[in-house]
Design an enzyme around this catalytic site. Structure first.
Site, mmCIF file in Angstrom:
data_model
loop_
_atom_site.group_PDB
_atom_site.id
_atom_site.type_symbol
_atom_site.label_atom_id
_atom_site.label_comp_id
_atom_site.label_asym_id
_atom_site.label_seq_id
_atom_site.Cartn_x
_atom_site.Cartn_y
_atom_site.Cartn_z
ATOM 1 N N ASP A 1 31.343 55.503 99.677
ATOM 2 C CA ASP A 1 32.840 55.160 100.194
ATOM 3 C C ASP A 1 33.519 54.890 99.066
ATOM 4 O O ASP A 1 34.774 54.391 98.932
ATOM 5 C CB ASP A 1 32.750 53.861 100.988
ATOM 6 N N ASP B 1 26.153 43.539 89.890
ATOM 7 C CA ASP B 1 26.034 42.701 91.256
ATOM 8 C C ASP B 1 24.515 42.477 91.741
ATOM 9 O O ASP B 1 23.672 42.794 90.954
ATOM 10 C CB ASP B 1 26.489 43.707 92.317
ATOM 11 N N HIS C 1 33.067 52.848 96.201
ATOM 12 C CA HIS C 1 33.151 51.625 95.570
ATOM 13 C C HIS C 1 32.372 51.666 94.166
ATOM 14 O O HIS C 1 31.600 52.619 93.979
ATOM 15 C CB HIS C 1 32.059 50.738 96.590
ATOM 16 N N GLU D 1 33.997 47.131 98.091
ATOM 17 C CA GLU D 1 34.098 48.086 99.050
ATOM 18 C C GLU D 1 35.539 48.394 99.351
ATOM 19 O O GLU D 1 36.650 47.528 98.934
ATOM 20 C CB GLU D 1 33.756 47.485 100.378
HETATM 21 C C1 F6R Z 1 24.925 49.009 91.665
HETATM 22 C C2 F6R Z 1 26.242 49.275 91.976
HETATM 23 C C3 F6R Z 1 26.654 50.299 92.969
HETATM 24 C C4 F6R Z 1 25.965 51.580 92.891
HETATM 25 C C5 F6R Z 1 26.461 52.474 93.903
HETATM 26 C C6 F6R Z 1 25.656 54.011 93.716
HETATM 27 O O1 F6R Z 1 24.810 47.954 90.859
HETATM 28 O O2 F6R Z 1 27.033 48.662 91.583
HETATM 29 O O3 F6R Z 1 28.067 50.409 93.003
HETATM 30 O O4 F6R Z 1 26.213 52.004 91.595
HETATM 31 O O5 F6R Z 1 26.249 52.121 95.120
HETATM 32 O O6 F6R Z 1 24.403 53.637 94.085
HETATM 33 P P1 F6R Z 1 23.573 55.016 93.873
HETATM 34 O O7 F6R Z 1 23.457 54.996 92.288
HETATM 35 O O8 F6R Z 1 22.104 54.436 94.502
HETATM 36 O O9 F6R Z 1 23.978 56.188 94.281
#
Ligand code: F6R
Length: 260
Positions: free
Chosen positions: A136, A67, A138, A143
């Site tokens: 959440d 992403d 994801h 989301e």
């Molecule tokens: C990032 C991504 C997100 C993160 C998630 C957890 O490329 O795809 O799904 O993996 O938001 O983020 P952290 O590791 O910062 O807790």
């Protein structure tokens, strides 16, 4: 789903890097799906160490990131392309032309999404996809309520995601981009192997939900239950609410080829 419980963040990162190293050694021209955020930083550090000290070779690797924030300035350090350069791409011998990170530009973003899907297909599909999980539930930026069949597209970020990511933007929610281009859940599920990593107590409840709860678009990580080759590596804190924690440890104990 295979669940591995590491004692701490360092061990979780080492296990994840070992799994990625095995993939690269088994198939030097692997297509790697990569994630950003706080969780994979230790994994990337370990991969960089393996490159420098053990000669782990990225010369034939192709990468696709999950992403990218939309509308984030090109030179912003939190632009995921820049994050990836700082933490991995500039420190290993991956070819610049083999790197794919979604666009940060709104103009043409929809066409870009279709192009990205085509590029993944042309590369032969993702061999190993690294994932984190949001508070959440994801994966990528899918989301709650994202279709489990969704493809690469623009998503509006949930307020909890904006809140969680504000730590990278001077703790100011207003500075966090509100939109992202993200691979869909369906796109992620097509990878041949999935590797999700999670640490910290704050992830324990959502980790329990996606591993032991129902498959639901309200927790898009629960779609991993549908994948035949998914590995989840947790630290003790993130695993602390799992009902099957002892079972997962027992299973790992019986495993002949350990990751560490
Ligand atoms: C990032 C991504 C997100 C993160 C998630 C957890 O490329 O795809 O799904 O993996 O938001 O983020 P952290 O590791 O910062 O807790």
């Amino acid at each position: 789903m295979e669940v591995v419980i590491a004692k701490d963040y360092k061990e979780m990162s080492k296990i994840a890097a070992n799994i990625i190293r095995d993939q690269i050694q088994r198939k030097p021209n692997s297509v790697l799906g990569l994630a950003t955020g706080g969780t994979p930083i230790g994994t990337y550090e370990e991969l960089v160490r393996m490159h420098k000290e053990e000669g782990l070779d990225f010369a034939k690797i192709t990468t696709f990131n999950l992403d990218e924030y939309l509308d984030i300035p090109d030179n912003h350090p939190e632009r995921y392309l820049n994050f990836m350069k700082a933490n991995l791409f500039d420190k290993v011998n991956v070819r610049p032309e083999a790197i794919h990170v979604p666009t940060n530009k709104r103009k043409g973003a929809e066409e870009f999404c279709a192009w990205y899907e085509d590029e993944i297909e042309k590369a032969g599909g993702v061999d190993l996809q690294l994932l984190g999980i949001g508070p959440d539930g994801h994966i990528a930026f899918n989301e709650p309520s994202s279709s489990l069949a969704s493809r690469t597209r623009i998503k509006t970020l949930d307020e909890s995601t904006i809140e969680a990511n504000a730590r990278f933007f001077d703790n100011d929610n207003a500075k966090v981009p509100k939109f992202a281009v993200t691979m869909g859940v369906g796109t992620v599920l097509e990878a041949k192997k999935l590797l999700l990593i999670a640490n910290k107590k704050s992830k324990a409840a959502i980790v329990k939900a996606f591993i032991e709860g129902p498959v639901t678009s309200m927790v898009t990580a629960s779609a991993l239950q549908l994948h035949p080759n998914a590995i989840v590596v947790l630290d003790e804190d993130a695993a602390s609410e799992l009902q099957l924690k002892d079972y997962f440890k027992w299973v790992y104990k019986q495993k002949p080829d350990k990751y560490l």
